[in-house]
Design an enzyme around this catalytic site. Structure first.
Site, PDB file in Angstrom:
ATOM      1  N   ASP A  43       4.161  47.726 -17.369  1.00 41.28           N
ATOM      2  CA  ASP A  43       4.116  49.158 -17.086  1.00 41.28           C
ATOM      3  C   ASP A  43       3.208  49.462 -15.889  1.00 41.28           C
ATOM      4  OD1 ASP A  43       5.043  51.736 -17.828  1.00 41.28           O
ATOM      5  OD2 ASP A  43       3.131  52.169 -18.807  1.00 41.28           O
ATOM      6  N   ASP A  97      -2.440  43.118 -26.179  1.00 40.06           N
ATOM      7  CA  ASP A  97      -3.824  42.734 -26.457  1.00 40.06           C
ATOM      8  C   ASP A  97      -3.931  41.845 -27.691  1.00 40.06           C
ATOM      9  OD1 ASP A  97      -4.357  44.637 -24.485  1.00 40.06           O
ATOM     10  OD2 ASP A  97      -4.684  46.221 -25.962  1.00 40.06           O
ATOM     11  N   GLU A 181       1.445  58.377 -30.833  1.00 40.28           N
ATOM     12  CA  GLU A 181       2.904  58.334 -30.714  1.00 40.28           C
ATOM     13  C   GLU A 181       3.522  57.344 -31.704  1.00 40.28           C
ATOM     14  OE1 GLU A 181       1.553  54.806 -29.207  1.00 40.28           O
ATOM     15  OE2 GLU A 181       0.830  56.775 -28.566  1.00 40.28           O
ATOM     16  N   ASP A 182       2.794  56.272 -32.003  1.00 41.42           N
ATOM     17  CA  ASP A 182       3.327  55.290 -32.943  1.00 41.42           C
ATOM     18  C   ASP A 182       3.305  55.820 -34.376  1.00 41.42           C
ATOM     19  OD1 ASP A 182       0.563  55.239 -32.859  1.00 41.42           O
ATOM     20  OD2 ASP A 182       0.392  53.062 -32.911  1.00 41.42           O
ATOM     21  N   ARG A 210     -10.753  44.882 -27.377  1.00 40.15           N
ATOM     22  CA  ARG A 210     -11.020  44.474 -25.994  1.00 40.15           C
ATOM     23  C   ARG A 210     -12.479  44.724 -25.648  1.00 40.15           C
ATOM     24  NH1 ARG A 210      -5.933  45.434 -22.093  1.00 40.15           N
ATOM     25  NH2 ARG A 210      -7.601  45.111 -20.577  1.00 40.15           N
ATOM     26  N   HIS A 215      -8.792  49.464 -24.433  1.00 41.02           N
ATOM     27  CA  HIS A 215      -7.744  49.502 -25.450  1.00 41.02           C
ATOM     28  C   HIS A 215      -7.142  50.895 -25.518  1.00 41.02           C
ATOM     29  CE1 HIS A 215      -5.654  49.094 -29.277  1.00 41.02           C
ATOM     30  NE2 HIS A 215      -5.761  47.802 -29.093  1.00 41.02           N
TER      31      HIS A 215
END
Length: 402
Positions: A43, A97, A181-182, A210, A215
């Site tokens: 992305d 990650d 969103e998830d 991270r 993250h």
């Protein structure tokens, strides 16, 4: 060309060096390589993630498709691109990650195939991060749902989803949201699924913290948190009729998303930000804060949200100062121990006017109260039995008077 069992969708943005371990974990799966495909979407990375994906695709025995695109601003875009290209019977969203346990996909596919379920959760372990646990404490679950288990407390996308479910209902990630969103996608899938399975006896997913602070879950302002809560609450309202089942699900956005905005850190906010948070919360409290939701919370949670709903930031700061100091509320027992209250700040203050019910402990809290005696409950009577009993008592009274 045969249909793979699983399409592993990896969205990558500035993911090096974590991406290396992520892809190694896919390559190490005990599920045979010819039963998997990888769809990797870079992305708009500038750290070499895209180049590494192409190098990996050229060297591995796995079927890998790499897509490189301009930065979309969030994880939804890459996941939706991956869904559009997926061919597998199932899809699995793997964050760049993180990484998988070697038997993860094999175990989850077997669970879904054996029990005909549409979603499978695998046990998660946090590495320098906390990970959800409560939904795995009862062991493997062949078939459950979002109302009768704690799966509502893990709404991240890292699950195995039956692709037929996803396509039948046109499920996609909301690209207008950059956080949460998830949760929207996963809860919708839970609600539409023909059963959900849980693999609790094997660590399927390693959630990595991270050390560079990049993250995705750590990005985004508080306004985006309210955006995600609003979207999730609207979904619950649309998909679940008002009543106990809706209240059960509403607990999740209230406790996980809204309540942290009104924790002890609220005390350090400037007046403008504090007021803005109260303003953002008000329409959500007006629309979705019910007695049923309140009854399912601990006293300190219920009290804070009650004060937010009443727009009483002046009282809220006293409660937050009490919590920040890690004080323990006094227990008030009445009616020979059959009624209890936890006396957090402003309990029975005439000027505050907070109902006693706000301070009534939840069932879990009463278990820890010494001297509390739960009220005795008469066995329930059906409507017909209650009516018959009433008629009998009336007739007995009339006979006695004659």
């Amino acid at each position: 060309m045969s249909v793979p069992d699983v399409s592993v969708i990896v969205g990558a943005y500035e993911a090096m060096p974590y991406l290396v371990r992520c892809l190694e974990s896919v390559e190490a799966q005990t599920l045979p390589a010819d039963r998997m495909e990888v769809i990797a979407v870079d992305d708009g990375s500038t750290d070499g993630s895209g180049e590494y994906l192409e190098k990996f695709a050229a060297q591995t025995d796995l079927a890998v498709r790499v897509v490189r695109q301009p930065n979309s601003g969030g994880p939804s875009g890459p996941r939706n691109v991956g869904l559009g290209l997926a061919r597998g019977r199932y899809v699995f969203f793997l964050d760049a990650d993180d990484h998988l346990g070697e038997e993860a996909l094999e175990r989850m596919v077997a669970m879904a195939d054996r029990h005909g379920t549409d979603v499978v959760l695998g046990r998660i372990k946090g590495i320098d991060r906390t990970a959800p646990k409560s939904m795995f404490q009862d062991g493997n679950l062949a078939r459950t749902d979002v109302f009768s288990s704690n799966i509502k407390y893990t709404l991240s996308a890292q699950k195995l989803f039956r692709r037929a479910l996803v396509e039948r209902h046109g499920l996609r990630f909301d690209e207008s949201l950059t956080t949460g969103e998830d949760a929207l996608f996963t809860l919708d899938a839970y609600l539409r699924a023909d059963g959900v399975s849980v693999v609790a006896d094997y660590t399927c997913y390693y959630l990595v913290g991270r050390d560079d602070g990049k993250h995705a879950t750590k990005r985004g302002s508080y306004t985006r948190r309210f955006d995600s809560a609003r979207a999730l609450m609207r979904l619950i309202e649309e998909r679940v009729p008002a009543g106990p089942r809706r209240d059960t699900l509403m607990v999740r956005p209230f406790v996980i998303t809204i309540l942290p905005q009104f924790g002890p850190s609220f005390l350090a906010l400037g007046e403008e930000v504090a007021r803005h948070k109260m303003e953002l919360a008000k329409p959500l409290m007006d629309a979705y804060w019910t007695r049923g939701v309140a009854a399912r919370l601990k006293v300190h949670q219920r009290l804070r949200l009650h004060l937010v709903a009443k727009d009483r930031a002046d009282l809220l700061v006293d409660v937050l100062a009490f919590l920040k100091a890690k004080k323990t509320p006094q227990t008030v027992l009445e009616r020979r121990g059959r009624r209890a209250y936890l006396a957090y700040p402003h309990f029975r203050s005439a000027s505050a006017g907070i109902p006693d019910s706000v301070y009534a402990p939840s069932e879990a809290e009463t278990d820890a109260i010494a001297g509390f005696r739960p009220p005795r409950r008469r066995p329930g009577l059906g409507a017909a039995r209650r009516m018959a009993l009433k008629v009998w008592r009336t007739r007995k009274r009339d006979l006695a008077a004659s």
